[in-house]
Design a protein around this motif. Structure first.
Motif, PDB file in Angstrom:
ATOM      1  N   LEU A 142     -12.482  57.836   3.569  1.00  0.00           N
ATOM      2  CA  LEU A 142     -11.385  57.617   2.565  1.00  0.00           C
ATOM      3  C   LEU A 142     -10.113  58.262   3.198  1.00  0.00           C
ATOM      4  CD1 LEU A 142     -12.939  59.027  -0.811  1.00  0.00           C
ATOM      5  CD2 LEU A 142     -12.238  56.640  -0.127  1.00  0.00           C
ATOM      6  N   MET A 143      -9.264  58.083   2.794  1.00  0.00           N
ATOM      7  CA  MET A 143      -7.941  58.744   3.152  1.00  0.00           C
ATOM      8  C   MET A 143      -8.124  60.288   2.654  1.00  0.00           C
ATOM      9  SD  MET A 143      -6.136  57.049   5.415  1.00  0.00           S
ATOM     10  CE  MET A 143      -4.741  57.546   5.406  1.00  0.00           C
ATOM     11  N   ALA A 144      -8.850  60.443   1.222  1.00  0.00           N
ATOM     12  CA  ALA A 144      -8.992  61.749   0.875  1.00  0.00           C
ATOM     13  C   ALA A 144      -7.862  61.932  -0.092  1.00  0.00           C
ATOM     14  CB  ALA A 144      -9.150  62.570   1.666  1.00  0.00           C
ATOM     15  N   GLY A 145      -7.778  61.667  -1.447  1.00  0.00           N
ATOM     16  CA  GLY A 145      -7.254  62.206  -2.527  1.00  0.00           C
ATOM     17  C   GLY A 145      -5.759  62.255  -2.160  1.00  0.00           C
ATOM     18  N   ALA A 148      -6.742  63.585   6.827  1.00  0.00           N
ATOM     19  CA  ALA A 148      -7.089  62.603   7.958  1.00  0.00           C
ATOM     20  C   ALA A 148      -6.278  61.463   8.033  1.00  0.00           C
ATOM     21  CB  ALA A 148      -8.484  61.972   7.560  1.00  0.00           C
ATOM     22  N   PRO A 149      -5.644  61.320   9.384  1.00  0.00           N
ATOM     23  CA  PRO A 149      -4.928  59.965   9.634  1.00  0.00           C
ATOM     24  C   PRO A 149      -5.905  58.446   9.389  1.00  0.00           C
ATOM     25  CG  PRO A 149      -4.584  61.840  11.336  1.00  0.00           C
ATOM     26  CD  PRO A 149      -5.757  62.262  10.513  1.00  0.00           C
ATOM     27  N   ALA A 183     -16.884  65.543   4.478  1.00  0.00           N
ATOM     28  CA  ALA A 183     -16.976  66.219   3.516  1.00  0.00           C
ATOM     29  C   ALA A 183     -16.849  65.656   2.347  1.00  0.00           C
ATOM     30  CB  ALA A 183     -15.836  67.288   3.940  1.00  0.00           C
ATOM     31  N   LEU A 184     -16.945  66.196   1.308  1.00  0.00           N
ATOM     32  CA  LEU A 184     -17.017  65.360  -0.191  1.00  0.00           C
ATOM     33  C   LEU A 184     -15.657  64.720  -0.403  1.00  0.00           C
ATOM     34  CD1 LEU A 184     -19.288  67.559  -2.707  1.00  0.00           C
ATOM     35  CD2 LEU A 184     -19.714  65.769  -0.906  1.00  0.00           C
ATOM     36  N   PHE A 185     -14.433  65.633   0.216  1.00  0.00           N
ATOM     37  CA  PHE A 185     -12.944  65.302  -0.162  1.00  0.00           C
ATOM     38  C   PHE A 185     -12.542  63.856   0.704  1.00  0.00           C
ATOM     39  CE2 PHE A 185     -13.024  68.920   2.455  1.00  0.00           C
ATOM     40  CZ  PHE A 185     -12.380  68.460   3.742  1.00  0.00           C
ATOM     41  N   ASP A 186     -13.332  63.338   1.669  1.00  0.00           N
ATOM     42  CA  ASP A 186     -12.877  62.345   2.715  1.00  0.00           C
ATOM     43  C   ASP A 186     -13.919  61.310   2.736  1.00  0.00           C
ATOM     44  OD1 ASP A 186     -14.381  63.844   4.430  1.00  0.00           O
ATOM     45  OD2 ASP A 186     -12.446  64.443   5.578  1.00  0.00           O
ATOM     46  N   VAL A 187     -15.128  61.584   1.958  1.00  0.00           N
ATOM     47  CA  VAL A 187     -15.926  60.015   1.834  1.00  0.00           C
ATOM     48  C   VAL A 187     -16.316  59.609   0.502  1.00  0.00           C
ATOM     49  CG1 VAL A 187     -17.029  61.203   3.893  1.00  0.00           C
ATOM     50  CG2 VAL A 187     -17.983  61.572   1.567  1.00  0.00           C
ATOM     51  N   SER A 188     -16.690  58.240   0.699  1.00  0.00           N
ATOM     52  CA  SER A 188     -16.692  57.701  -0.891  1.00  0.00           C
ATOM     53  C   SER A 188     -18.023  58.017  -1.289  1.00  0.00           C
ATOM     54  CB  SER A 188     -16.664  56.326  -0.348  1.00  0.00           C
ATOM     55  OG  SER A 188     -17.691  55.797   0.123  1.00  0.00           O
ATOM     56  N   PHE A 189     -18.219  57.824  -2.618  1.00  0.00           N
ATOM     57  CA  PHE A 189     -19.550  58.038  -3.549  1.00  0.00           C
ATOM     58  C   PHE A 189     -20.632  57.064  -2.755  1.00  0.00           C
ATOM     59  CE2 PHE A 189     -22.512  57.071  -6.837  1.00  0.00           C
ATOM     60  CZ  PHE A 189     -22.953  58.186  -7.270  1.00  0.00           C
ATOM     61  N   GLU A 190     -20.021  55.827  -2.545  1.00  0.00           N
ATOM     62  CA  GLU A 190     -20.859  54.763  -2.193  1.00  0.00           C
ATOM     63  C   GLU A 190     -21.566  55.204  -0.441  1.00  0.00           C
ATOM     64  OE1 GLU A 190     -19.479  51.214  -0.730  1.00  0.00           O
ATOM     65  OE2 GLU A 190     -21.124  50.319   0.027  1.00  0.00           O
ATOM     66  N   LEU A 191     -20.805  55.825   0.364  1.00  0.00           N
ATOM     67  CA  LEU A 191     -21.291  56.367   1.609  1.00  0.00           C
ATOM     68  C   LEU A 191     -22.404  57.554   1.469  1.00  0.00           C
ATOM     69  CD1 LEU A 191     -21.166  56.132   4.579  1.00  0.00           C
ATOM     70  CD2 LEU A 191     -19.353  57.959   4.459  1.00  0.00           C
ATOM     71  N   LEU A 192     -21.946  58.454   0.203  1.00  0.00           N
ATOM     72  CA  LEU A 192     -23.023  59.307   0.001  1.00  0.00           C
ATOM     73  C   LEU A 192     -24.289  58.807  -0.483  1.00  0.00           C
ATOM     74  CD1 LEU A 192     -20.355  61.922  -1.438  1.00  0.00           C
ATOM     75  CD2 LEU A 192     -21.796  62.394   0.667  1.00  0.00           C
TER      76      LEU A 192
END
Ligand code: ZN
Length: 454
Positions: free
Chosen positions: A161-164, A171-172, A210-219
């Motif tokens: 994710l580009m994160a929020g 993250a670029p 980290a929780l702010f740059d990954v998707s729920f699906e990936l987790l």
């Protein structure tokens, strides 16, 4: 590396972190087969004796968090003297332009060598940089760890994710991968490298960043793979108060509740930093046997706060140590992190509450447990022969009375001998088979050319 002869008696250590082993231990076929009490000789047939009378012997240290690629961007002028968000915003554009596989190999080799010279025998590297050309990063690390004889948990990081927005968008695009690409590579490296057998030299863990740059699906999918393959799960969590607040705002629950929703509240999980948990979160983490990687040096450099180690351990968490990435430490010396853990812990809990034995336990047995390993981390019959041995010959130790306390309090920083799976990988303070001057030169040149290519 040098092959240790079978049945070697590591005899009469100056001190040893093991009970009933005052006269040393016997190593055979890569394992510890016998502890030798004071005044006794081994019952096991011995092929050779190593005189350890100058050595303090401890279990090999285990590192549970690093970002080895960051050794190319240490003490960067745009990143120094900053807290986490300004620090990472300064560095991401640099990392995001990508580094060559050769530079990444040198970064990994340097960090592994540094770790080993500080007494580390098993390491995890949270490797999340997969810019163009680095698709084979995990294979490079597997090759380098194997070449050095270092035990390793290949820890496949990821951002999808580009994160929020605002504060959290750091993250670029070039460091973001597609979720299906990440999961396919996770399965590929699990099939290729994940060895669950006793004494394994390579294992795999899955590590969304980290929780702010990954998707729920990936987790949730990595949680599923972790169960399927019996492998570890790792992520950064609540390193800053802002991150804890972000989780509450984004998901409407605390970070531990969110982990549970993702299938991440179990004993296969270990979390880096864990600074900003409240009492209720600590209790739930403990109930589920979650591992905690305390990174004291990095937490001090970035002024992120203090991990509540004592409370987490009392609640039932496994507590281990990590040097963290080499742009927020900025070295890979795990013995130094033990010293920092003691000092930082005492500021929080008092001088009596955190002892040298606590931090030695965290850096060995606790870290091993975080990585899900029961075959390393202590000196006991049946365990792998992973040892770190320090002399007390430097000026800084002169006059010290308690050798084990002296390692931490006087500041041991370089092992004289390291043994991994019964093989010497460091002898007389130098890594076997590695020309460290040549490595330093090649790594320095790679860092310079990486930074100049901006
Ligand atoms: Zn980290």
């Amino acid at each position: 590396m040098a092959e240790a002869p079978q049945g070697v008696w590591i005899k009469d250590p100056m001190a040893i972190l093991a009970d009933n082993a005052d006269a040393g231990l016997v190593v055979r076929d890569g394992r510890i087969v016998e502890l030798v009490p004071a005044g006794k000789a081994p019952e096991t047939p011995i092929a050779s004796i190593f005189d350890a009378s100058r050595h303090v012997v401890i279990p090999g240290l285990v590192n549970t968090h690093h970002h080895m690629f960051q050794t190319l961007t240490r003490a960067h002028p745009e990143a120094i003297n900053k807290s986490l968000w300004p620090w990472i915003k300064a560095l991401y554009p640099i990392w995001a332009k990508g580094m060559s596989p050769e530079a990444f190999r040198l970064a990994s080799q340097l960090a592994m060598t540094e770790l080993m010279m500080s007494g580390c025998t098993c390491a995890s590297d949270h490797q999340y940089l997969f810019t163009a050309g680095l698709e084979g990063a995990m294979d490079i690390q597997a090759e380098e760890a194997t070449r050095l004889g270092l035990r390793m948990t290949l820890t496949r990081g990821a951002l999808d994710l580009m994160a929020g927005d605002g504060e959290q968008a750091v993250a670029p695009r070039s460091v973001i991968q597609r979720t299906d690409t990440i999961l396919a590579d996770c399965e590929r490296i699990l099939a290729r490298y994940h060895d669950t057998s006793d004494g394994a030299m390579l294992q795999v863990a899955l590590a969304p960043n980290a929780l702010f740059d990954v998707s729920f699906e990936l987790l949730t999918e990595t949680a599923r793979l972790s169960q399927q393959w019996n492998c570890g799960l790792h992520t950064h969590l609540v390193e800053t108060a802002a991150e804890a607040a972000f989780v509450r705002a984004e998901h409407g629950c605390d970070a531990v509740d969110f982990l549970e929703k993702c299938g991440w509240l179990n004993e296969r999980v270990w979390l880096a930093h864990a600074v900003h948990f409240d009492a209720s979160e600590i209790a739930r983490l403990g109930q589920h046997g979650v591992g905690i990687c305390h990174c004291p040096t990095s937490n001090m450099v970035l002024a992120s706060g203090t991990c509540p180690t004592h409370d987490l351990e009392a609640a039932g968490c496994k507590v281990g140590l990590g040097v963290d990435g080499s742009a927020s430490n900025d070295n890979s010396n795990l013995m130094e992190s033990l010293r920092h853990a003691l000092m930082l812990g005492r500021l929080t809990y008092g001088a009596e509450a955190i002892t040298h034995k606590d931090v030695l336990r965290w850096g060995t047995q606790g870290s091993a447990q975080c990585l899900g390993r029961h075959d390393i981390g202590t000196i006991a019959p049946g365990k792998q022969a992973d040892l770190a041995m320090f002399t007390l010959d430097e000026l800084r130790f002169s006059g010290a009375s308690d050798p084990l306390a002296a390692l931490v309090l006087c500041g041991a920083h370089r092992a004289d001998r390291v043994m991994i799976k019964g093989r010497w990988t460091v002898e007389d303070g130098f890594p076997v088979g590695i020309d460290i001057e040549q490595l330093r030169h090649a790594h320095g040149a790679a860092a310079k050319s990486f930074l100049e290519s901006m």
